[in-house]
Every structure is written in C-alpha cells, then in structure tokens.
Design a protein around this motif. Structure first.
Motif, PDB file in Angstrom:
ATOM      1  N   TYR A 221       0.942  -1.546  -0.227  1.00  0.00           N
ATOM      2  CA  TYR A 221      -0.405   0.355   0.062  1.00  0.00           C
ATOM      3  C   TYR A 221       0.630   0.932  -0.018  1.00  0.00           C
ATOM      4  O   TYR A 221       1.814   1.134   0.776  1.00  0.00           O
ATOM      5  N   PHE A 222       0.487   2.221  -0.797  1.00  0.00           N
ATOM      6  CA  PHE A 222       1.162   3.091  -0.506  1.00  0.00           C
ATOM      7  C   PHE A 222       0.017   4.475  -0.986  1.00  0.00           C
ATOM      8  O   PHE A 222      -1.264   4.571  -1.216  1.00  0.00           O
ATOM      9  N   GLU A 223       0.213   6.407  -0.022  1.00  0.00           N
ATOM     10  CA  GLU A 223      -0.386   7.290  -0.506  1.00  0.00           C
ATOM     11  C   GLU A 223       0.619   7.423  -1.243  1.00  0.00           C
ATOM     12  O   GLU A 223       2.175   7.536  -1.145  1.00  0.00           O
ATOM     13  N   ILE A 224       0.612   8.632  -2.488  1.00  0.00           N
ATOM     14  CA  ILE A 224       0.538   8.709  -3.631  1.00  0.00           C
ATOM     15  C   ILE A 224       0.926  10.327  -3.816  1.00  0.00           C
ATOM     16  O   ILE A 224      -0.698  10.835  -2.863  1.00  0.00           O
ATOM     17  N   ASN A 225       1.781  10.684  -4.996  1.00  0.00           N
ATOM     18  CA  ASN A 225       0.825  11.737  -5.166  1.00  0.00           C
ATOM     19  C   ASN A 225      -0.297  12.132  -6.221  1.00  0.00           C
ATOM     20  O   ASN A 225      -0.277  11.184  -6.869  1.00  0.00           O
ATOM     21  N   GLN A 226      -1.507  13.204  -5.681  1.00  0.00           N
ATOM     22  CA  GLN A 226      -2.538  13.016  -6.696  1.00  0.00           C
ATOM     23  C   GLN A 226      -1.890  13.067  -8.687  1.00  0.00           C
ATOM     24  O   GLN A 226      -2.775  12.934  -9.224  1.00  0.00           O
ATOM     25  N   TYR A 227      -0.798  13.867  -8.957  1.00  0.00           N
ATOM     26  CA  TYR A 227      -0.849  14.187 -10.067  1.00  0.00           C
ATOM     27  C   TYR A 227      -0.073  12.640 -10.792  1.00  0.00           C
ATOM     28  O   TYR A 227       0.315  12.738 -11.955  1.00  0.00           O
ATOM     29  N   LEU A 228       0.713  11.172  -9.811  1.00  0.00           N
ATOM     30  CA  LEU A 228       0.831  10.598 -10.461  1.00  0.00           C
ATOM     31  C   LEU A 228       0.864   8.948 -10.137  1.00  0.00           C
ATOM     32  O   LEU A 228       0.938   8.108 -10.581  1.00  0.00           O
ATOM     33  N   GLY A 229      -0.838   9.335 -10.153  1.00  0.00           N
ATOM     34  CA  GLY A 229      -1.638   7.884 -10.366  1.00  0.00           C
ATOM     35  C   GLY A 229      -1.291   6.611 -11.295  1.00  0.00           C
ATOM     36  O   GLY A 229      -0.757   5.899 -11.701  1.00  0.00           O
ATOM     37  N   LYS A 230      -0.983   7.054 -12.745  1.00  0.00           N
ATOM     38  CA  LYS A 230      -0.781   6.789 -14.321  1.00  0.00           C
ATOM     39  C   LYS A 230       0.645   5.452 -13.524  1.00  0.00           C
ATOM     40  O   LYS A 230       0.716   4.468 -14.115  1.00  0.00           O
ATOM     41  N   GLU A 231       1.899   6.093 -13.516  1.00  0.00           N
ATOM     42  CA  GLU A 231       2.851   6.262 -13.349  1.00  0.00           C
ATOM     43  C   GLU A 231       3.154   5.564 -12.406  1.00  0.00           C
ATOM     44  O   GLU A 231       4.279   4.267 -12.437  1.00  0.00           O
ATOM     45  N   MET A 232       1.750   5.273 -10.899  1.00  0.00           N
ATOM     46  CA  MET A 232       1.778   4.386  -9.737  1.00  0.00           C
ATOM     47  C   MET A 232       1.577   2.977 -10.045  1.00  0.00           C
ATOM     48  O   MET A 232       1.942   1.714  -9.708  1.00  0.00           O
ATOM     49  N   ILE A 233       0.668   3.266 -11.200  1.00  0.00           N
ATOM     50  CA  ILE A 233       0.413   1.966 -11.716  1.00  0.00           C
ATOM     51  C   ILE A 233       0.936   0.919 -12.042  1.00  0.00           C
ATOM     52  O   ILE A 233       1.139   0.063 -11.949  1.00  0.00           O
ATOM     53  N   GLU A 234       1.308   1.878 -13.404  1.00  0.00           N
ATOM     54  CA  GLU A 234       2.981   1.432 -14.245  1.00  0.00           C
ATOM     55  C   GLU A 234       4.230   0.327 -13.230  1.00  0.00           C
ATOM     56  O   GLU A 234       4.250  -0.297 -13.591  1.00  0.00           O
ATOM     57  N   LEU A 235       4.551   1.651 -12.808  1.00  0.00           N
ATOM     58  CA  LEU A 235       5.580   0.839 -11.462  1.00  0.00           C
ATOM     59  C   LEU A 235       5.123  -0.715 -10.683  1.00  0.00           C
ATOM     60  O   LEU A 235       6.209  -0.979 -10.742  1.00  0.00           O
ATOM     61  N   LEU A 236       3.954  -0.567 -10.416  1.00  0.00           N
ATOM     62  CA  LEU A 236       3.288  -1.928  -9.318  1.00  0.00           C
ATOM     63  C   LEU A 236       3.525  -3.116 -10.196  1.00  0.00           C
ATOM     64  O   LEU A 236       3.630  -3.748 -10.172  1.00  0.00           O
ATOM     65  N   GLU A 237       2.642  -2.610 -11.613  1.00  0.00           N
ATOM     66  CA  GLU A 237       2.101  -3.464 -12.497  1.00  0.00           C
ATOM     67  C   GLU A 237       3.184  -4.287 -13.331  1.00  0.00           C
ATOM     68  O   GLU A 237       3.577  -5.837 -13.474  1.00  0.00           O
ATOM     69  N   LYS A 238       4.710  -3.252 -13.531  1.00  0.00           N
ATOM     70  CA  LYS A 238       5.898  -4.041 -14.141  1.00  0.00           C
ATOM     71  C   LYS A 238       6.806  -5.325 -13.263  1.00  0.00           C
ATOM     72  O   LYS A 238       7.435  -5.386 -13.688  1.00  0.00           O
ATOM     73  N   ASN A 239       6.470  -4.569 -12.352  1.00  0.00           N
ATOM     74  CA  ASN A 239       7.460  -5.032 -10.664  1.00  0.00           C
ATOM     75  C   ASN A 239       6.409  -6.826 -10.504  1.00  0.00           C
ATOM     76  O   ASN A 239       6.608  -6.674  -9.183  1.00  0.00           O
ATOM     77  N   GLY A 240       6.042  -7.158 -10.974  1.00  0.00           N
ATOM     78  CA  GLY A 240       5.113  -7.835 -10.732  1.00  0.00           C
ATOM     79  C   GLY A 240       3.527  -8.485 -10.280  1.00  0.00           C
ATOM     80  O   GLY A 240       3.579  -8.616  -9.213  1.00  0.00           O
ATOM     81  N   PHE A 241       3.119  -6.807  -9.877  1.00  0.00           N
ATOM     82  CA  PHE A 241       1.996  -6.778  -8.188  1.00  0.00           C
ATOM     83  C   PHE A 241       0.936  -6.908  -9.993  1.00  0.00           C
ATOM     84  O   PHE A 241       0.824  -6.129 -11.029  1.00  0.00           O
ATOM     85  N   LYS A 242      -0.521  -7.425  -8.844  1.00  0.00           N
ATOM     86  CA  LYS A 242      -1.358  -7.999  -9.442  1.00  0.00           C
ATOM     87  C   LYS A 242      -2.796  -7.384  -8.323  1.00  0.00           C
ATOM     88  O   LYS A 242      -2.315  -6.782  -7.672  1.00  0.00           O
ATOM     89  N   ASN A 243      -3.916  -7.718  -9.325  1.00  0.00           N
ATOM     90  CA  ASN A 243      -5.021  -6.430  -8.844  1.00  0.00           C
ATOM     91  C   ASN A 243      -4.426  -5.005  -8.018  1.00  0.00           C
ATOM     92  O   ASN A 243      -4.973  -5.293  -7.215  1.00  0.00           O
ATOM     93  N   VAL A 244      -3.668  -3.998  -9.351  1.00  0.00           N
ATOM     94  CA  VAL A 244      -3.837  -2.652  -8.735  1.00  0.00           C
ATOM     95  C   VAL A 244      -4.595  -2.256  -8.758  1.00  0.00           C
ATOM     96  O   VAL A 244      -5.641  -2.011  -9.866  1.00  0.00           O
ATOM     97  N   GLU A 245      -4.838  -1.295  -7.431  1.00  0.00           N
ATOM     98  CA  GLU A 245      -6.374  -0.803  -7.096  1.00  0.00           C
ATOM     99  C   GLU A 245      -5.870   1.029  -7.154  1.00  0.00           C
ATOM    100  O   GLU A 245      -5.186   0.979  -5.953  1.00  0.00           O
ATOM    101  N   LEU A 246      -6.321   1.630  -7.590  1.00  0.00           N
ATOM    102  CA  LEU A 246      -6.138   2.770  -7.878  1.00  0.00           C
ATOM    103  C   LEU A 246      -7.235   3.373  -6.866  1.00  0.00           C
ATOM    104  O   LEU A 246      -8.320   3.450  -7.505  1.00  0.00           O
ATOM    105  N   ARG A 247      -7.010   4.485  -5.455  1.00  0.00           N
ATOM    106  CA  ARG A 247      -8.428   5.082  -4.994  1.00  0.00           C
ATOM    107  C   ARG A 247      -8.006   6.617  -4.694  1.00  0.00           C
ATOM    108  O   ARG A 247      -7.010   6.654  -4.378  1.00  0.00           O
ATOM    109  N   LYS A 248      -9.098   7.245  -5.123  1.00  0.00           N
ATOM    110  CA  LYS A 248      -9.481   9.214  -4.986  1.00  0.00           C
ATOM    111  C   LYS A 248      -9.176   8.778  -2.979  1.00  0.00           C
ATOM    112  O   LYS A 248     -10.069   8.124  -2.347  1.00  0.00           O
ATOM    113  N   ASP A 249      -8.751   9.981  -2.740  1.00  0.00           N
ATOM    114  CA  ASP A 249      -9.283  10.945  -1.547  1.00  0.00           C
ATOM    115  C   ASP A 249     -10.524  11.062  -1.048  1.00  0.00           C
ATOM    116  O   ASP A 249     -11.544  11.310  -2.228  1.00  0.00           O
TER     117      ASP A 249
END
Length: 288
Positions: free
Chosen positions: A244-272
């Motif tokens: 789990y991460f808290e993230i920069n609101q402008y970098l959601g797309k980049e975070m999804i890509e980072l997790l998926e390319k490192n073998g993470f599945k069921n990646v879910e991005l949520r809004k506050d």
C-alpha cells in the motif's frame, strides 16, 4: 475576562489570516486542550471566566497562529484515527487522507483469512500514526515501523506507549536498505512525494514548519522512494502479500505502471475524500 467575550477578540485577531471556519476550528481545539470543554460546555457555562494566566496562554497561541505555526505543533498533539498523537517539528502532522489509507488496510485485513499472525511493515513512519493505528485495530498483527529520523522515532515510540500498543521500531534509511531480512504480509508507506515544482501549492504553515525531509522529492526523480520500496517488497513480501502507498495525486498512472511492471496484480488506485488520486494497492505474485 469572560471566555465568551474573548472569543470575539480571538476571531478578530485572526480574521485577516484565516477564514471563519478555520478560526472557529482553532478556538474549539484550544478550548478542549486548555479547559477540557466542548462547544456545548461553553454554551452551558456563559460566565466561565479566564484568569490572567489562562488569558496569557490563549494570547501566546494567537501570537504563534499569526506566524502561521500549525495548531498541532503549538499544542504538541493531534488526533488521528480516533487516537491521540504527540507531534513536533520532527514529524509531519497526520492528515485525514492517511486515515483513509489506514481504514483500507484494516478493512482488507479483517476480511482476509490468514493462517498465521499477519506481519506488517510501515516505512517512513514519522509520528507512527499508520503503524500504531493498525496495531490498535488489528491486535493480532505483528507491526514494524521504520524511519530514517531518530527524532521522529522518539516521537513514534512515545505515541506507541501512549496508545498502549506494541510496535517494533527500526532506525533505518530505506534508500540505503538492500534487504529487509524478513518476510511481511503487508508493507505500507506514505513516503515523501511532493515535487519541488509543487511548492507553490503548499500552504505557508506547512512549508515553513513541517520537515522537508518527509515532504519533498526532486522534480526529476519523484518516484525515488516508491521504486525502492517496491523493489524491497518484491524481495520481502509473502505470496499474495499487499503493498500500500499514499501517493502524489498527479502520479497515479505512473504508480500503476510501476507496480504492474514489478509483478503486482489486482492493482487498485483510490481517490481520497477530496476526489484526488491518493492511495494505491498492489498484490504481489511470486510467480511473476
């Protein structure tokens, strides 16, 4: 002076710096801290009088608020997830958005069926608010918390004792860590993620008082902490372990890509609650 009369002076003194809602919020936070009174108590005690000593305490707070010092630092504490926490200039002030992340972890953990005690690591713990809130709500969990700042860890240890929970604290720089040397079921982090280019969006009370070490990253390497923590997670998460991460609101797309390319599945991005991309979950698969 009657406290109800001083309230008008308090409001007038801060009117040019804060909006009406903020000023009212400050007043009632101080009221509870100084006098253990809530709004209704003041209404029921209109003749409550401030001694000269108490009046001076109020005026000291007003003077600091005029300098934009956060009310939490002035009083030395705040509330997070219904729990009391000490804070000082060595720690970030816990945010409501982070409470949402903690809620997510707790709810997911309660529905997960695990055969043994769950092990959780909080990286960059600061006040300890994430680790301590999780430990309080998941008493069966074994919780660890890491921070590079000894001063922050001193505050976190006091908060763990204050809230009567057991957390194992680690003084360690995550950027200099090559291996965590144990396996965790959950790793969570709210690392520095504000780019220098976003400083213009940061309020003066944050920019001037909260620790920049825990806030800012270089514009050209905004994901430096996320990459490192993700790398460690691939080595030290159990099969189907959660990151789990808290993230920069402008970098959601980049975070999804980072997790998926490192073998993470069921990646879910949520809004506050404010509608910003703020937290993300990835489930690790060792078979990647």
């Amino acid at each position: 002076m009657l406290l109800k009369d001083y309230r008008n002076i308090f409001t007038q003194e801060l009117a040019s710096l804060y909006d009406e809602y903020e000023t009212e919020s400050f007043f009632y936070i101080i009221l509870e801290d100084f006098h253990h009174m809530k709004r209704v108590d003041l209404a029921l005690n209109p003749t409550f009088e401030l001694s000269s000593e108490l009046l001076q305490q109020w005026e000291n707070v007003v003077a600091q608020l005029k300098e934009h010092r956060p009310i939490q630092y002035i009083l030395g504490e705040t509330e997070f997830h219904g729990l009391p926490f000490y804070v000082n200039e060595n720690t970030l002030i816990p945010r409501p958005e982070t409470e949402e992340l903690v809620d997510w972890i707790i709810k997911e953990s309660k529905v997960e069926s695990r055969k043994s005690k769950v092990k959780i690591l909080d990286i960059g713990t600061g006040t300890g608010c994430i680790a301590i809130s999780i430990a309080k709500n998941l008493p069966e969990a074994e919780v660890f918390a890491m921070d590079v700042s000894e001063s922050a860890l001193a505050v976190a240890k006091k908060n763990a004792a204050r809230n009567n929970v057991e957390v194992t604290f680690l003084h360690q720089s995550v950027l200099e860590t090559e291996d965590l040397h144990q396996t965790f079921d959950i790793i969570v982090s709210n690392p520095p993620y504000v780019r220098n280019l976003e400083k213009k969006e940061i309020r003066k009370n944050v920019l001037d008082f909260e620790p920049h070490l825990a806030l800012f990253v270089e514009d050209n390497d905004a994901l430096v902490f996320y990459r490192k923590i993700t790398e460690l997670a691939t080595q030290n998460l159990s099969e189907n372990g959660q990151l789990y991460f808290e993230i920069n609101q402008y970098l959601g797309k980049e975070m999804i890509e980072l997790l998926e390319k490192n073998g993470f599945k069921n990646v879910e991005l949520r809004k506050d609650v404010y509608g910003n991309d703020r937290m993300i979950l990835g489930v690790f698969s060792c078979s990647f």
